[in-house]
Design a protein around this motif. Structure first.
Motif, PDB file in Angstrom:
ATOM      1  N   MET A   9       0.968  -1.131  -0.020  1.00 33.57           N
ATOM      2  CA  MET A   9      -0.061  -0.043  -0.017  1.00 33.57           C
ATOM      3  C   MET A   9       0.972   1.154   0.077  1.00 33.57           C
ATOM      4  O   MET A   9       1.754   1.406   0.960  1.00 33.57           O
ATOM      5  CB  MET A   9      -0.960   0.266   1.367  1.00 33.57           C
ATOM      6  CG  MET A   9      -1.757  -1.231   1.425  1.00 33.57           C
ATOM      7  SD  MET A   9      -3.007  -1.201   0.150  1.00 33.57           S
ATOM      8  CE  MET A   9      -4.203  -0.177   1.059  1.00 33.57           C
ATOM      9  N   GLY A  56      -1.664  -0.923  -4.051  1.00 36.14           N
ATOM     10  CA  GLY A  56      -2.654  -0.008  -3.731  1.00 36.14           C
ATOM     11  C   GLY A  56      -2.074   1.191  -3.630  1.00 36.14           C
ATOM     12  O   GLY A  56      -1.206   1.522  -2.883  1.00 36.14           O
ATOM     13  N   LEU A  58      -2.880   5.117  -2.480  1.00 36.21           N
ATOM     14  CA  LEU A  58      -3.926   5.662  -1.632  1.00 36.21           C
ATOM     15  C   LEU A  58      -3.576   7.226  -2.032  1.00 36.21           C
ATOM     16  O   LEU A  58      -2.524   7.858  -1.938  1.00 36.21           O
ATOM     17  CB  LEU A  58      -3.811   5.519  -0.271  1.00 36.21           C
ATOM     18  CG  LEU A  58      -3.995   4.074   0.126  1.00 36.21           C
ATOM     19  CD1 LEU A  58      -2.709   3.078   0.280  1.00 36.21           C
ATOM     20  CD2 LEU A  58      -4.941   4.179   1.347  1.00 36.21           C
ATOM     21  N   GLN A  60      -5.257  11.383  -2.602  1.00 33.12           N
ATOM     22  CA  GLN A  60      -6.197  12.187  -2.083  1.00 33.12           C
ATOM     23  C   GLN A  60      -6.049  13.445  -2.583  1.00 33.12           C
ATOM     24  O   GLN A  60      -6.892  13.892  -3.033  1.00 33.12           O
ATOM     25  CB  GLN A  60      -6.137  12.133  -0.450  1.00 33.12           C
ATOM     26  CG  GLN A  60      -6.865  13.228   0.136  1.00 33.12           C
ATOM     27  CD  GLN A  60      -7.251  12.679   1.645  1.00 33.12           C
ATOM     28  OE1 GLN A  60      -7.963  11.772   1.954  1.00 33.12           O
ATOM     29  NE2 GLN A  60      -6.840  13.722   2.661  1.00 33.12           N
ATOM     30  N   TYR A  86      -3.691  -0.657  -8.252  1.00 33.52           N
ATOM     31  CA  TYR A  86      -5.165   0.100  -7.824  1.00 33.52           C
ATOM     32  C   TYR A  86      -4.850   1.484  -7.424  1.00 33.52           C
ATOM     33  O   TYR A  86      -4.170   1.649  -6.249  1.00 33.52           O
ATOM     34  CB  TYR A  86      -5.942  -0.721  -6.511  1.00 33.52           C
ATOM     35  CG  TYR A  86      -6.235  -2.323  -7.290  1.00 33.52           C
ATOM     36  CD1 TYR A  86      -7.634  -2.490  -7.742  1.00 33.52           C
ATOM     37  CD2 TYR A  86      -5.218  -3.256  -7.312  1.00 33.52           C
ATOM     38  CE1 TYR A  86      -7.948  -3.605  -8.364  1.00 33.52           C
ATOM     39  CE2 TYR A  86      -5.546  -4.607  -7.937  1.00 33.52           C
ATOM     40  CZ  TYR A  86      -6.982  -4.723  -8.264  1.00 33.52           C
ATOM     41  OH  TYR A  86      -7.507  -6.056  -8.623  1.00 33.52           O
ATOM     42  N   LEU A  88      -6.550   4.011  -5.081  1.00 31.97           N
ATOM     43  CA  LEU A  88      -7.578   4.067  -3.889  1.00 31.97           C
ATOM     44  C   LEU A  88      -7.754   5.238  -3.485  1.00 31.97           C
ATOM     45  O   LEU A  88      -7.143   5.930  -2.523  1.00 31.97           O
ATOM     46  CB  LEU A  88      -7.043   3.031  -2.953  1.00 31.97           C
ATOM     47  CG  LEU A  88      -6.744   1.748  -3.259  1.00 31.97           C
ATOM     48  CD1 LEU A  88      -6.163   0.830  -2.105  1.00 31.97           C
ATOM     49  CD2 LEU A  88      -8.063   0.898  -3.766  1.00 31.97           C
ATOM     50  N   PRO A  90     -10.243   8.049  -1.297  1.00 34.87           N
ATOM     51  CA  PRO A  90     -11.210   8.116  -0.104  1.00 34.87           C
ATOM     52  C   PRO A  90     -12.509   7.984  -0.892  1.00 34.87           C
ATOM     53  O   PRO A  90     -12.902   8.435  -1.849  1.00 34.87           O
ATOM     54  CB  PRO A  90     -11.129   9.436   0.632  1.00 34.87           C
ATOM     55  CG  PRO A  90     -10.073  10.188  -0.386  1.00 34.87           C
ATOM     56  CD  PRO A  90      -9.553   9.411  -1.454  1.00 34.87           C
ATOM     57  N   TYR A  91     -13.517   7.154  -0.110  1.00 37.72           N
ATOM     58  CA  TYR A  91     -14.773   7.167  -0.969  1.00 37.72           C
ATOM     59  C   TYR A  91     -16.100   7.299   0.322  1.00 37.72           C
ATOM     60  O   TYR A  91     -15.787   7.076   1.497  1.00 37.72           O
ATOM     61  CB  TYR A  91     -14.819   5.790  -1.584  1.00 37.72           C
ATOM     62  CG  TYR A  91     -14.592   4.499  -0.471  1.00 37.72           C
ATOM     63  CD1 TYR A  91     -15.517   3.833   0.417  1.00 37.72           C
ATOM     64  CD2 TYR A  91     -13.180   4.144  -0.348  1.00 37.72           C
ATOM     65  CE1 TYR A  91     -15.364   2.905   0.969  1.00 37.72           C
ATOM     66  CE2 TYR A  91     -13.084   3.086   0.563  1.00 37.72           C
ATOM     67  CZ  TYR A  91     -14.104   2.544   1.187  1.00 37.72           C
ATOM     68  OH  TYR A  91     -14.075   1.608   2.167  1.00 37.72           O
ATOM     69  N   TYR A 100      -9.224  10.803   3.897  1.00 36.82           N
ATOM     70  CA  TYR A 100      -8.209  10.024   5.021  1.00 36.82           C
ATOM     71  C   TYR A 100      -7.697  10.887   5.969  1.00 36.82           C
ATOM     72  O   TYR A 100      -7.174  12.072   5.778  1.00 36.82           O
ATOM     73  CB  TYR A 100      -7.141   9.734   3.880  1.00 36.82           C
ATOM     74  CG  TYR A 100      -7.357   8.544   2.892  1.00 36.82           C
ATOM     75  CD1 TYR A 100      -8.406   7.849   3.028  1.00 36.82           C
ATOM     76  CD2 TYR A 100      -6.637   8.714   1.634  1.00 36.82           C
ATOM     77  CE1 TYR A 100      -8.875   6.782   2.239  1.00 36.82           C
ATOM     78  CE2 TYR A 100      -6.958   7.631   0.862  1.00 36.82           C
ATOM     79  CZ  TYR A 100      -8.063   6.555   0.918  1.00 36.82           C
ATOM     80  OH  TYR A 100      -8.213   5.556  -0.024  1.00 36.82           O
ATOM     81  N   GLN A 109      -9.333   2.721   5.964  1.00 31.38           N
ATOM     82  CA  GLN A 109     -10.486   2.812   5.209  1.00 31.38           C
ATOM     83  C   GLN A 109     -10.338   1.844   4.052  1.00 31.38           C
ATOM     84  O   GLN A 109     -11.465   1.640   3.459  1.00 31.38           O
ATOM     85  CB  GLN A 109     -10.583   4.137   4.671  1.00 31.38           C
ATOM     86  CG  GLN A 109     -10.843   5.265   5.470  1.00 31.38           C
ATOM     87  CD  GLN A 109     -11.653   6.460   5.018  1.00 31.38           C
ATOM     88  OE1 GLN A 109     -12.218   6.500   4.028  1.00 31.38           O
ATOM     89  NE2 GLN A 109     -11.228   7.712   5.680  1.00 31.38           N
ATOM     90  N   ASN A 110      -9.213   1.215   3.875  1.00 30.51           N
ATOM     91  CA  ASN A 110      -8.899   0.287   2.715  1.00 30.51           C
ATOM     92  C   ASN A 110      -8.876  -1.049   3.012  1.00 30.51           C
ATOM     93  O   ASN A 110      -8.418  -1.853   2.283  1.00 30.51           O
ATOM     94  CB  ASN A 110      -8.050   0.851   1.799  1.00 30.51           C
ATOM     95  CG  ASN A 110      -8.223   2.128   0.937  1.00 30.51           C
ATOM     96  OD1 ASN A 110      -9.205   1.889   0.005  1.00 30.51           O
ATOM     97  ND2 ASN A 110      -7.676   3.148   1.243  1.00 30.51           N
ATOM     98  N   PHE A 113     -10.378  -3.506   0.611  1.00 29.56           N
ATOM     99  CA  PHE A 113      -9.667  -3.697  -0.422  1.00 29.56           C
ATOM    100  C   PHE A 113      -8.637  -5.081  -0.194  1.00 29.56           C
ATOM    101  O   PHE A 113      -8.392  -5.839  -0.852  1.00 29.56           O
ATOM    102  CB  PHE A 113      -8.487  -2.507  -0.950  1.00 29.56           C
ATOM    103  CG  PHE A 113      -7.675  -2.780  -1.738  1.00 29.56           C
ATOM    104  CD1 PHE A 113      -7.935  -2.932  -3.191  1.00 29.56           C
ATOM    105  CD2 PHE A 113      -6.390  -2.744  -1.379  1.00 29.56           C
ATOM    106  CE1 PHE A 113      -6.919  -3.246  -4.055  1.00 29.56           C
ATOM    107  CE2 PHE A 113      -5.324  -2.831  -2.418  1.00 29.56           C
ATOM    108  CZ  PHE A 113      -5.677  -3.282  -3.704  1.00 29.56           C
TER     109      PHE A 113
END
Lengths: 402, 372
Positions: A9, A56, A58, A60, A86, A88, A90-91, A100, A109-110, A113
């Motif tokens: 990550m 992943g 991340l 933002q 991937y 990723l 925030p969602y 985040y 939050q992941n 995943f």
């Protein structure tokens, strides 16, 4: 889904505000580096060479450029059917959903995943360091020791140790104490922000941390100290080699300069550890009749008609006739006008320097309208797409924005 | 996307020794990081063509390695995309490919299965940046049976014109005569070996020719059928190089040192794509001198380079002098070496202090992996 031994990550959401105007429209991991790369190419390429095929990223802050850059991961050979790269962001989910809040919260939050890959271990990386490292060896050490977490450390000069998160370890390398920026460091082993956790342990601590309203949801501040306090086995993994945090204009400039020393402090030409990047369809670079070049790197799409000395020239840069570029970093697509003189500067992507302009030549003055706290050590920053008018004189330690 | 047209590239058989000993001539490295076929392939991709077949004759492994899935041209598609079609010799009584009709006949299943209405057929050894979309549109508009792209080679010497297939046209642009490499050229309109026609027409030409034992698309189809078919010329007025000899290869390569040529061939609207190698940027040392040269990534230059084209990963050591030369991938020019007018294939090593001097009219070509 096939289960993975280790999923990486990459924390790539930071703004990198100390990079001033360079990160106005892009996240720090997307900042160009080393002629044809972006900072995030380093952890991504390291993952691939280390046999980690599920990553992943991340994002933002200003994610557009970074997301399009990573795309389906193909440039890093990470367009896989099982795993791959991937992005990723925030969602929102149900009636919750938030930005985040911190590094630990971003991973929390992941968890969904991660769960899909049922990983045994999770490698946490940050997207703003320049280095080549075999994570596979670290993973091997982590698994052999049976530790709940393994943290990569590197020795730093004692006088600088108080700027880092310092790990105190016993002779076996087990971490006994962690001190964030200690005034009186007991060790010079600094955390590189690279962690491998056993997934089940990580999941538990992230979930607990999330319930704690006092927590700032940060690995360095909360998760690591909490695990140590609980007596979890935490090992250090010693890394020796080039590693640089390019968080400031000065360190970014310096890391670029490290590539062109003789011999280079950091070598990108190793064919066994290629740094992959998204390549654009650009022709080889052309050196004109009057070009003079010394101790520099130049890449595809450039058209050099002036003098380039001890500089890193990125793709598609034009250097006009009689122009002089010295000790500088010129990012993709910038145009240096005829007769312009650039010294010790970082020129952002697609910036235009007018003919006969002087940048970074004259000494800094007190009434300099472009003075910026981000530009230290005499370095000038010209932001991406900024225009420096012809014949102007931009003194040292200026920041010119678009 | 241009869903009504498919592309077929025929890799030529002109030999340029020693460079084509190990590869099809369409796979020849050119302009530093490219292969000749990149130009035709990119032209097709830029016109939005998404079904392209590359019919290969021999020595196609280097071409396959270069093209692979077609990703750089955005042709790695779920449906159609780029297809490399090795020669199909099974149905041939003699097993030898005698002409391009045999090549086309070998891929007739592929042509038949493609659902496009039109086909653009091109040789793979042509360097140009052409808007194929305009060619196809003009073909459809003129209601021609075949549209042949040509270039008006005004000012070119007669002796040089004899390299080309020359076409005569009437005032409406209809082709009235075609001569293949005539000794006494009657016109200066040189065919660029690119033809647009309906796919069904191509199929029937291939079928008829191969049933009769005819082997050449131009000689046996175009020339013999000229009276009964509406064959029209499409004039291209840009830069065009046909690479069919060492001389033409060297001359075409050197023209990349001209900025107008670079501007046209590598324009932003129609980029030329190629396989990427992720080499680090080129590195220049403290004593490097490099002028009027085209340098690829991965090169390390510590000596002198003038009027030359360097492919990826070439090393030029201190005190070495490289002039008027084409040096391909991963070749090494050691200390104190002097080379002038040479063409080094890949991985050539020239050791300390050696000298190699060719002539502009006769560049000295060294085959892959040679150690001097």
């Amino acid at each position: 889904m096939v289960s993975k031994n280790c999923v990486a990550m990459i924390l790539a959401g930071g703004q990198g505000s100390r990079l001033g105007a360079l990160t106005k429209n892009v996240a720090k991991p997307a900042v160009p580096f080393g002629g044809k790369y972006r900072i995030i190419d380093f952890p991504l390429s390291n993952c691939v060479h280390s046999g980690i095929d599920t990553v992943g990223v991340l994002t933002q802050y200003e994610p557009l450029e970074l997301n399009t850059y990573i795309g389906n991961g193909n440039p890093w050979d990470l367009d896989r059917s099982l795993g791959g790269a991937y992005v990723l962001p925030p969602y929102q989910s149900g009636d919750t959903g938030e930005w985040y809040k911190g590094t630990a919260n971003a991973i929390y939050q992941n968890l969904g995943f991660l769960e899909r890959f049922d990983p045994k271990n999770v490698l946490i990386l940050s997207g703003d360091h320049i280095y080549k490292m075999h994570y596979g060896e670290m993973l091997k050490a982590h698994q052999e020791s049976g530790a709940a977490a393994t943290i990569a450390v590197m020795p730093v000069p004692w006088e600088e140790a108080s700027r880092f998160g310092i790990m105190n370890t016993d002779e076996s390398g087990e971490i006994t104490e962690f001190a964030e920026k200690p005034a009186e460091p007991k060790s010079n082993l600094a955390s590189m922000g690279i962690y491998i956790f056993k997934y089940d342990v990580l999941k538990k601590y992230l979930t607990d941390d999330e319930r704690d309203p006092e927590s700032s949801n940060d690995f360095g501040k909360n998760i690591i100290p909490k695990m140590l306090a609980d007596g979890q086995k935490m090992m250090s993994y010693r890394f020796e080699g080039y590693w640089k945090d390019v968080g400031t204009i000065q360190s970014l400039w310096e890391a670029n300069m490290d590539l062109i020393d003789d011999p280079p402090k950091f070598d990108l030409s190793d064919r066994k550890w290629v740094i992959y990047s998204r390549n654009y369809a650009l022709m080889p670079h052309y050196m004109g009749e009057n070009a003079i070049v010394k101790n520099s790197t130049i890449t595809e799409g450039c058209d050099i008609n002036g003098t380039v000395e001890h500089s890193v020239i990125f793709s598609g840069v034009t250097v006009g006739k009689g122009a002089v570029v010295k000790d500088s970093v010129i990012m993709p697509g910038a145009v240096i006008g005829d007769g312009a003189v650039i010294e010790k500067s970082v020129v952002g992507s697609d910036a235009v320097i007018g003919a006969y302009a002087k940048v970074g030549v004259s000494e800094a003055t007190d009434d300099n309208p472009y003075k910026s706290k981000y530009c230290t050590h005499g370095i000038v920053l010209i932001a991406g797409e900024a225009e420096v008018p012809a014949n102007s004189d931009i003194v040292k330690e200026s920041m010119v924005t678009a | 996307m241009r869903n009504d047209t498919m592309g077929i590239i025929l890799t030529g058989d002109e030999q340029i020794a020693p460079l084509t000993d190990i590869r099809a001539n369409s796979a020849l490295p050119i302009a530093g990081r490219y292969r000749i076929i990149d130009f035709v392939l990119s032209n097709m991709a830029n016109a939005g063509i998404v079904n392209i077949g590359v019919a290969t004759e021999s020595n196609y492994s280097s071409l396959m390695d270069h093209i692979k899935s077609g990703k750089p041209w955005d042709l790695d598609r779920k449906n159609q995309g780029l297809n490399i079609l090795p020669p199909n010799l099974e149905h041939k009584s003699y097993g030898v490919i005698k002409g391009n009709i045999d090549l086309l006949s070998g891929i007739r299943d592929y042509i038949h299965k493609s659902h496009q209405t039109y086909v653009i057929l091109s040789l793979g050894n042509i360097v140009c940046n052409i808007d194929y979309e305009a060619v196809i549109n003009s073909h459809i508009e003129s209601q021609a049976d075949i549209t042949a792209v040509y270039k008006n080679l005004t000012g070119v010497e007669e002796s040089d014109l004899t390299r080309y297939t020359l076409m005569e046209m009437d005032e409406n642009g209809r082709v009235t005569d075609v001569e293949i490499q005539p000794y006494y050229p009657k016109t200066n309109k040189a065919s660029m070996e690119m033809y647009v026609m309906e796919k069904a027409l191509l199929e029937s030409i291939v079928d008829e020719c191969s049933a009769r034992g005819d082997t050449d698309f131009v000689k046996d189809a175009i020339i013999k059928k000229m009276g009964g078919m509406r064959i029209f010329g499409y004039e291209f007025d840009g830069i065009f190089f046909k690479i069919d000899s060492m001389k033409s290869y060297y001359a075409a390569s050197m023209s990349f040192l001209d900025s107008e040529c670079r501007k046209e061939l590598f324009n932003r609207e129609r980029p030329i794509y190629t396989k990427t190698k992720d080499q680090s940027p080129a590195k220049y040392g403290a004593d490097a001198v490099c002028t009027n040269s085209f340098i690829s990534d991965g090169c390390v230059i510590e000596g002198t380079v003038e009027n030359s084209i360097l492919s990826r990963g070439v090393k030029v050591a201190k005190g070495a002098v490289v002039k008027n030369s084409i040096i391909m991938q991963d070749s090494v020019i050691d200390e104190g070496v002097e080379v002038n007018h040479v063409v080094f294939d890949k991985e050539v090593v020239i050791t300390k202090g050696r000298k190699l001097i060719g002539q502009e009219s006769y560049p000295l070509a060294i085959s892959k992996g040679t150690i001097i």
